[in-house]
Design a protein around this motif. Sequence first.
Motif, PDB file in Angstrom:
ATOM      1  N   SER A 116       2.121  45.010   3.949  1.00 44.08           N
ATOM      2  CA  SER A 116       1.106  43.960   4.072  1.00 44.08           C
ATOM      3  C   SER A 116       1.536  42.918   5.097  1.00 44.08           C
ATOM      4  CB  SER A 116       0.864  43.306   2.703  1.00 44.08           C
ATOM      5  OG  SER A 116       0.388  44.247   1.769  1.00 44.08           O
ATOM      6  N   ARG A 117       2.821  42.589   5.083  1.00 43.98           N
ATOM      7  CA  ARG A 117       3.341  41.611   6.036  1.00 43.98           C
ATOM      8  C   ARG A 117       3.193  42.138   7.475  1.00 43.98           C
ATOM      9  NH1 ARG A 117       7.870  41.227   3.877  1.00 43.98           N
ATOM     10  NH2 ARG A 117       9.304  42.272   5.308  1.00 43.98           N
ATOM     11  N   LEU A 118       3.578  43.394   7.690  1.00 46.50           N
ATOM     12  CA  LEU A 118       3.445  43.981   9.018  1.00 46.50           C
ATOM     13  C   LEU A 118       1.982  44.108   9.421  1.00 46.50           C
ATOM     14  CD1 LEU A 118       6.111  46.858   9.053  1.00 46.50           C
ATOM     15  CD2 LEU A 118       6.278  44.577  10.070  1.00 46.50           C
ATOM     16  N   ALA A 119       1.133  44.493   8.450  1.00 48.66           N
ATOM     17  CA  ALA A 119      -0.297  44.649   8.749  1.00 48.66           C
ATOM     18  C   ALA A 119      -0.908  43.338   9.212  1.00 48.66           C
ATOM     19  CB  ALA A 119      -1.029  45.171   7.516  1.00 48.66           C
ATOM     20  N   ALA A 120      -0.507  42.242   8.588  1.00 45.02           N
ATOM     21  CA  ALA A 120      -1.029  40.932   8.990  1.00 45.02           C
ATOM     22  C   ALA A 120      -0.625  40.597  10.421  1.00 45.02           C
ATOM     23  CB  ALA A 120      -0.512  39.850   8.032  1.00 45.02           C
ATOM     24  N   GLN A 121       0.499  41.119  10.845  1.00 45.27           N
ATOM     25  CA  GLN A 121       1.005  40.842  12.191  1.00 45.27           C
ATOM     26  C   GLN A 121       0.480  41.832  13.232  1.00 45.27           C
ATOM     27  OE1 GLN A 121       5.148  41.216  11.220  1.00 45.27           O
ATOM     28  NE2 GLN A 121       5.411  39.049  10.728  1.00 45.27           N
ATOM     29  N   ARG A 122       0.152  43.067  12.784  1.00 40.82           N
ATOM     30  CA  ARG A 122      -0.097  44.138  13.746  1.00 40.82           C
ATOM     31  C   ARG A 122      -1.487  44.772  13.676  1.00 40.82           C
ATOM     32  NH1 ARG A 122       5.515  47.640  12.889  1.00 40.82           N
ATOM     33  NH2 ARG A 122       6.978  46.026  13.597  1.00 40.82           N
ATOM     34  N   ALA A 123      -2.266  44.464  12.674  1.00 40.13           N
ATOM     35  CA  ALA A 123      -3.555  45.142  12.491  1.00 40.13           C
ATOM     36  C   ALA A 123      -4.435  45.014  13.733  1.00 40.13           C
ATOM     37  CB  ALA A 123      -4.275  44.576  11.281  1.00 40.13           C
ATOM     38  N   THR A 124      -4.991  46.133  14.156  1.00 37.50           N
ATOM     39  CA  THR A 124      -5.886  46.152  15.311  1.00 37.50           C
ATOM     40  C   THR A 124      -7.313  45.861  14.861  1.00 37.50           C
ATOM     41  OG1 THR A 124      -6.412  48.497  15.073  1.00 37.50           O
ATOM     42  CG2 THR A 124      -4.433  47.933  16.349  1.00 37.50           C
ATOM     43  N   VAL A 125      -8.208  45.760  15.805  1.00 38.02           N
ATOM     44  CA  VAL A 125      -9.629  45.550  15.482  1.00 38.02           C
ATOM     45  C   VAL A 125     -10.133  46.701  14.610  1.00 38.02           C
ATOM     46  CG1 VAL A 125     -11.959  45.434  16.434  1.00 38.02           C
ATOM     47  CG2 VAL A 125     -10.091  44.187  17.542  1.00 38.02           C
ATOM     48  N   ALA A 126      -9.769  47.931  14.967  1.00 37.80           N
ATOM     49  CA  ALA A 126     -10.205  49.103  14.200  1.00 37.80           C
ATOM     50  C   ALA A 126      -9.629  49.076  12.788  1.00 37.80           C
ATOM     51  CB  ALA A 126      -9.796  50.389  14.915  1.00 37.80           C
ATOM     52  N   ASP A 127      -8.360  48.671  12.667  1.00 41.51           N
ATOM     53  CA  ASP A 127      -7.739  48.557  11.340  1.00 41.51           C
ATOM     54  C   ASP A 127      -8.510  47.557  10.490  1.00 41.51           C
ATOM     55  OD1 ASP A 127      -5.557  50.320  11.736  1.00 41.51           O
ATOM     56  OD2 ASP A 127      -4.414  48.752  12.745  1.00 41.51           O
ATOM     57  N   LYS A 128      -8.830  46.419  11.076  1.00 43.08           N
ATOM     58  CA  LYS A 128      -9.515  45.368  10.326  1.00 43.08           C
ATOM     59  C   LYS A 128     -10.922  45.798   9.921  1.00 43.08           C
ATOM     60  CE  LYS A 128      -6.864  41.521  12.254  1.00 43.08           C
ATOM     61  NZ  LYS A 128      -6.894  40.240  13.001  1.00 43.08           N
ATOM     62  N   GLU A 129     -11.589  46.522  10.798  1.00 44.86           N
ATOM     63  CA  GLU A 129     -12.927  47.025  10.455  1.00 44.86           C
ATOM     64  C   GLU A 129     -12.862  47.969   9.263  1.00 44.86           C
ATOM     65  OE1 GLU A 129     -14.292  48.781  14.067  1.00 44.86           O
ATOM     66  OE2 GLU A 129     -15.010  46.871  14.903  1.00 44.86           O
ATOM     67  N   ARG A 130     -11.848  48.820   9.253  1.00 50.21           N
ATOM     68  CA  ARG A 130     -11.671  49.754   8.136  1.00 50.21           C
ATOM     69  C   ARG A 130     -11.370  49.003   6.847  1.00 50.21           C
ATOM     70  NH1 ARG A 130      -6.561  53.815   7.386  1.00 50.21           N
ATOM     71  NH2 ARG A 130      -7.260  54.922   5.515  1.00 50.21           N
ATOM     72  N   ILE A 131     -10.506  47.998   6.914  1.00 44.08           N
ATOM     73  CA  ILE A 131     -10.155  47.212   5.726  1.00 44.08           C
ATOM     74  C   ILE A 131     -11.375  46.480   5.191  1.00 44.08           C
ATOM     75  CG2 ILE A 131      -8.821  45.211   4.927  1.00 44.08           C
ATOM     76  CD1 ILE A 131      -6.601  46.155   6.906  1.00 44.08           C
ATOM     77  N   ILE A 132     -12.179  45.911   6.081  1.00 41.40           N
ATOM     78  CA  ILE A 132     -13.398  45.211   5.657  1.00 41.40           C
ATOM     79  C   ILE A 132     -14.354  46.169   4.963  1.00 41.40           C
ATOM     80  CG2 ILE A 132     -15.494  44.069   6.500  1.00 41.40           C
ATOM     81  CD1 ILE A 132     -13.725  42.775   8.686  1.00 41.40           C
ATOM     82  N   GLU A 133     -14.527  47.362   5.525  1.00 41.23           N
ATOM     83  CA  GLU A 133     -15.410  48.364   4.922  1.00 41.23           C
ATOM     84  C   GLU A 133     -14.973  48.691   3.497  1.00 41.23           C
ATOM     85  OE1 GLU A 133     -15.390  51.737   7.488  1.00 41.23           O
ATOM     86  OE2 GLU A 133     -16.565  50.770   9.073  1.00 41.23           O
ATOM     87  N   ILE A 134     -13.672  48.886   3.310  1.00 40.48           N
ATOM     88  CA  ILE A 134     -13.170  49.241   1.983  1.00 40.48           C
ATOM     89  C   ILE A 134     -13.281  48.055   1.032  1.00 40.48           C
ATOM     90  CG2 ILE A 134     -11.177  50.063   0.660  1.00 40.48           C
ATOM     91  CD1 ILE A 134     -10.210  51.435   3.239  1.00 40.48           C
ATOM     92  N   MET A 135     -13.033  46.849   1.525  1.00 37.02           N
ATOM     93  CA  MET A 135     -13.192  45.657   0.688  1.00 37.02           C
ATOM     94  C   MET A 135     -14.635  45.527   0.201  1.00 37.02           C
ATOM     95  SD  MET A 135     -10.806  42.984   2.880  1.00 37.02           S
ATOM     96  CE  MET A 135     -11.351  41.501   2.006  1.00 37.02           C
ATOM     97  N   ASN A 136     -15.585  45.845   1.076  1.00 38.71           N
ATOM     98  CA  ASN A 136     -16.998  45.801   0.687  1.00 38.71           C
ATOM     99  C   ASN A 136     -17.309  46.836  -0.392  1.00 38.71           C
ATOM    100  OD1 ASN A 136     -17.580  43.733   2.472  1.00 38.71           O
ATOM    101  ND2 ASN A 136     -18.216  45.105   4.122  1.00 38.71           N
ATOM    102  N   VAL A 137     -16.695  48.024  -0.269  1.00 37.99           N
ATOM    103  CA  VAL A 137     -16.889  49.063  -1.278  1.00 37.99           C
ATOM    104  C   VAL A 137     -16.280  48.624  -2.613  1.00 37.99           C
ATOM    105  CG1 VAL A 137     -16.336  51.436  -1.952  1.00 37.99           C
ATOM    106  CG2 VAL A 137     -16.996  50.930   0.406  1.00 37.99           C
ATOM    107  N   LEU A 138     -15.098  48.028  -2.561  1.00 40.79           N
ATOM    108  CA  LEU A 138     -14.461  47.527  -3.781  1.00 40.79           C
ATOM    109  C   LEU A 138     -15.351  46.494  -4.470  1.00 40.79           C
ATOM    110  CD1 LEU A 138     -10.775  47.075  -2.531  1.00 40.79           C
ATOM    111  CD2 LEU A 138     -11.491  48.566  -4.410  1.00 40.79           C
TER     112      LEU A 138
END
Length: 257
Positions: A116-138
């Motif tokens: 999670s720490r690395l993701a906060a530092q390194r997440a790309t636009v595509a990574d963030k879009e995927r995370i948002i999609e899954i958060m919406n599903v949750l």
Amino acid sequence: MSQINPFEPIGHESLSDAVVEQIENMIVDGILKEGRRLPSERELAMMMGVSRPKIREALHILEERGLVTVRHGEGAFIAALTGTALSPAMLGLYARHSEAFFDYLEYRREQEAFASRLAAQRATVADKERIIEIMNVLQQSWEDDDLETSQEADFQFHQAITDASQNTTLIHMMASIYDLTRSRIFFNRDFLRSIDGSGRSLLDQHLEIGQAVLDGDAVRADKAARNHLDFVEKSVRFGQEQKQREAKAIKRRQFSR
């Protein structure tokens, strides 16, 4: 929405070796995970701009290296590369000795906090879009009380956070660890919901991890991941203690007659 080509056209000077190299890189980077079906030979040829014989030659090389499994009539699949974290015998042993579960949680707590720490530092636009999609599903599955969709989104969420870490060793190792969670050897997610009440706490924990990553807040992401695993541990310990109390109460009732 147009389909994005994940492969790059191959220069005529490289051909099959370049095809092999590109697919190997995608495996190392965790883009192509084990069990994933590759596009057909025709599709790969079109995507990479090489002939089908060169694609077939590359797949043969990858198969010889143990990276790809070709199933006649079905296609080519990424081979099992990391194996399972524990053997079936060891899983059974863990299931019979509950304290081992807390070692598993301790390991997950450290690795997921790191991811999670690395993701906060390194997440790309595509990574963030995927995370948002899954958060919406949750969120939606919680509102719909759709337990099956919620559980699958839970698995996908943790994998998406790990993928966003961009650490290839972490990505592959945690994929194997998450197989344990899917197996329900240690605990059932429905049990956590019963401790939680409505499952709202689990949802909020996931959303907090995700939002911290989206905000690029590494310290908050690390803390949120640890809090989530602390909640899981506390809930399971409570459940075990409650089960022991109930068993003792039943015995006392039997001997008081």
